[in-house]
Design a protein around this motif. Structure first.
Motif, PDB file in Angstrom:
ATOM      1  N   VAL A 232       0.861  -1.185   0.000  1.00 36.29           N
ATOM      2  CA  VAL A 232       0.000   0.000   0.000  1.00 36.29           C
ATOM      3  C   VAL A 232       0.894   1.229   0.000  1.00 36.29           C
ATOM      4  O   VAL A 232       1.820   1.327   0.818  1.00 36.29           O
ATOM      5  CB  VAL A 232      -0.907   0.032   1.249  1.00 36.29           C
ATOM      6  N   ILE A 233       0.644   2.158  -0.905  1.00 38.21           N
ATOM      7  CA  ILE A 233       1.403   3.406  -0.952  1.00 38.21           C
ATOM      8  C   ILE A 233       0.456   4.546  -0.632  1.00 38.21           C
ATOM      9  O   ILE A 233      -0.556   4.741  -1.324  1.00 38.21           O
ATOM     10  CB  ILE A 233       2.079   3.625  -2.330  1.00 38.21           C
ATOM     11  N   LEU A 234       0.770   5.315   0.410  1.00 37.71           N
ATOM     12  CA  LEU A 234      -0.082   6.401   0.873  1.00 37.71           C
ATOM     13  C   LEU A 234       0.727   7.688   0.981  1.00 37.71           C
ATOM     14  O   LEU A 234       1.926   7.667   1.271  1.00 37.71           O
ATOM     15  CB  LEU A 234      -0.698   6.071   2.233  1.00 37.71           C
ATOM     16  N   ASN A 235       0.026   8.809   0.793  1.00 30.52           N
ATOM     17  CA  ASN A 235       0.615  10.139   0.938  1.00 30.52           C
ATOM     18  C   ASN A 235       0.600  10.501   2.425  1.00 30.52           C
ATOM     19  O   ASN A 235      -0.448  10.727   3.002  1.00 30.52           O
ATOM     20  CB  ASN A 235      -0.202  11.141   0.123  1.00 30.52           C
ATOM     21  N   ARG A 236       1.782  10.543   3.045  1.00 29.29           N
ATOM     22  CA  ARG A 236       1.840  10.798   4.485  1.00 29.29           C
ATOM     23  C   ARG A 236       1.648  12.271   4.829  1.00 29.29           C
ATOM     24  O   ARG A 236       1.605  12.626   6.016  1.00 29.29           O
ATOM     25  CB  ARG A 236       3.160  10.281   5.066  1.00 29.29           C
ATOM     26  N   GLU A 237       1.514  13.129   3.802  1.00 28.16           N
ATOM     27  CA  GLU A 237       1.294  14.553   4.050  1.00 28.16           C
ATOM     28  C   GLU A 237      -0.078  15.020   3.586  1.00 28.16           C
ATOM     29  O   GLU A 237      -0.358  16.217   3.600  1.00 28.16           O
ATOM     30  CB  GLU A 237       2.416  15.365   3.381  1.00 28.16           C
ATOM     31  N   ASP A 238      -0.927  14.093   3.175  1.00 31.14           N
ATOM     32  CA  ASP A 238      -2.298  14.412   2.804  1.00 31.14           C
ATOM     33  C   ASP A 238      -3.176  14.336   4.050  1.00 31.14           C
ATOM     34  O   ASP A 238      -3.047  13.417   4.864  1.00 31.14           O
ATOM     35  CB  ASP A 238      -2.787  13.415   1.747  1.00 31.14           C
ATOM     36  N   ALA A 239      -4.084  15.292   4.191  1.00 31.45           N
ATOM     37  CA  ALA A 239      -4.872  15.387   5.426  1.00 31.45           C
ATOM     38  C   ALA A 239      -5.688  14.130   5.708  1.00 31.45           C
ATOM     39  O   ALA A 239      -5.873  13.752   6.871  1.00 31.45           O
ATOM     40  CB  ALA A 239      -5.801  16.602   5.349  1.00 31.45           C
TER      41      ALA A 239
END
Length: 503
Positions: A232-239
């Motif tokens: 799983v790849i997630l944006n760690r700076e997206d709210a």
């Protein structure tokens, strides 16, 4: 999934490109296929489908269509709450789509990419990185041609990269009827890519989704059916996605009929962002480089200056692509080679022409204010902005603030023109906006921009609305813009000097 559908009667709902692809594929595997659409397809398409034995039902989609049907394959453009689909759920009939059929049958690992913006650029870049790393790669989903017809040509050691929209993912969680269904529909209650990425989540498509919760839940379907062997790849700076990455859980509050959703993320989590993460593996920026921590090793992958795309949002896309490609098997060398050669994809901050010193940019993909905002932030030069199209019931406040900071002239066209005019009505003291001009349509907007443009300025088509008030899709709108601008460039080109007369 079994490839023999000879005992099945399948209803195709919607004859757009994915519906047609599913109809052909299922008919070729023995299914009795009934294809339903409100409007008739082109005559050559109808003749082709009928030659394959596909039954056509054109007109109102009433519940009687479900008699004798074993499952439905739905085009993603069909709203999921129409009475026909509600009746199918009441009867516990499986609902699927062309991308889901492909994902269930594909022998090669799939990297799936979704999000509110940046999907096409990131998906294309991931495919290029895998190709440069030596993999035979297949690109599709919400981009290019449907992948289902290509299935026979895909080998187990290939790679497949899919862009997935919220409309496509809606049906990936339609599992209630699958467990009780006969073969082949009971083979897999849910499906997720081996590598699943959510780039960002901001309000979008709220003309189709009843709430942000409903939209986010559709996006989360991409990872809901993974296993511990998946990524799983997630944006760690997206709210919205940052808390998911930190907690390892998807949590979406209830909203407008959408029940709350809370589940543990099955796959192994990687992240991307501009700042170095405190822990975990993923990508970040450091000393002018994209840096990747992967399988316990940290290394510089490519310099930021190698990225040829404008805008901070495209830098985020490159960071995401590096992590997705690594999880899918790409090498650092392949990533660096691909990024050096990548010039972007059409209709996304695409340079069309320079006319009398002004640069004309096509960002027709900006079908939401948030996406238009990213385009505006990609330029330091004064901007003439062409904005309009059809509104998606999204907020324009942040867009208006940025327009007042960066834009000299706004030319508003299409159905959203009154909304744009209202959003810009209150002019703050610091506003750079000198003119707000109405236009009848895109050609009129281009002509007005040509009269206003000055050397050194950017003329930017970043509409903020969809194209559906005047064009079949954003690509058709972008293509028309190209044609208008190139015709203008030819008109403005200096005439060749006459040959001197002989003495």
């Amino acid at each position: 999934m079994h490839s023999d559908f000879s005992s099945q009667t399948i209803l195709i709902v919607g004859l757009a490109r994915e519906g047609r692809a599913a109809a052909r594929w299922l008919a070729a595997r023995g299914a009795r296929v009934i294809a339903s659409d409100l409007r008739p397809p082109q005559e050559e398409v109808r003749e082709e489908l009928e030659r394959m034995g596909i039954e056509m039902v054109i007109g109102p989609q009433r519940e009687a269509l479900l008699e004798g049907v074993d499952a439905l394959a739905v085009s993603p453009g069909v709203p999921q709450d129409i009475p026909l689909l509600q009746a199918a759920r009441d009867r516990r009939l499986p609902l699927t789509t062309e991308p889901r059929l492909f994902a269930q049958a594909c022998p090669a690992p799939i990297a799936g990419v979704t999000g509110s913006s940046g999907k096409t650029t990131t998906t294309t870049l991931v495919a290029r990185m895998l190709e440069a790393s030596g993999f035979r790669t297949h690109l599709g989903g919400n981009i290019g041609d449907p992948l289902l017809p290509q299935l026979e040509a895909i080998a187990a050691d290939d790679r497949t990269v899919m862009e997935l929209s919220s409309f496509q993912l809606l049906y990936w969680a339609e599992t209630a009827a699958w467990r009780d269904a006969p073969p082949p529909w009971n083979d897999s209650a849910g499906v997720s890519p081996h590598v699943a990425a959510i780039l960002n989540l901001t309000p979008n498509h709220l003309d189709r989704h009843p709430s942000m919760a409903h939209y986010a839940a559709a996006k989360a379907n991409i990872l809901a059916f993974q296993t511990p062997d998946d990524w799983v790849i997630l944006n760690r700076e997206d709210a919205m996605t940052a808390p998911w990455a930190e907690s390892g859980r998807v949590r979406i509050p209830a909203g407008d009929g959408q029940p709350a959703r809370d589940f543990a993320i099955p796959g192994q989590i990687l992240t991307f962002g501009f700042q170095r993460p405190a822990q975990g593996e993923g990508s970040w920026l450091e000393d002018g480089w994209v840096v990747l921590r992967w399988q316990g090793e940290t290394q510089r992958v490519f310099p930021v200056e190698a990225i040829r795309l404008r805008g901070r949002h495209n830098l985020a896309n490159a960071l995401a692509a590096a992590v997705i490609a690594a999880a899918a098997g790409a090498t650092p060398e392949g990533m660096a080679e691909a990024i050096a050669d990548f010039r972007g994809v059409p209709h996304r901050l695409e340079e069309v022409a320079r006319i009398d010193g002004a640069l004309w940019i096509n960002d027709s993909i900006a079908t939401a204010p948030e996406r238009a905002l990213a385009a505006l932030r990609s330029f330091d030069e004064p901007i003439i902005l062409l904005a309009g199209g059809r509104d998606k019931h999204l907020p324009w406040d942040a867009w208006a603030e940025e327009v007042h900071r960066r834009v000299r002239v706004v030319i508003a066209f299409g159905e959203a023109r009154p909304i744009i005019e209202q959003a810009l009505a209150q002019r703050p003291p610091h506003s750079c906006l000198q003119s707000l001009l109405p236009a009848d349509d895109l050609p009129d907007a281009v002509m007005q921009a040509a009269r206003m443009a000055q050397p050194g300025e950017i003329v930017l088509l970043a509409p903020g609305g969809t194209s559906f008030d005047a064009y079949p899709d954003f690509a058709a709108r972008g293509q028309h813009f190209r044609e208008l601008v190139r015709a203008l460039a030819r008109q403005r080109a200096p005439s060749p000097s006459p040959h001197p007369s002989p003495i």
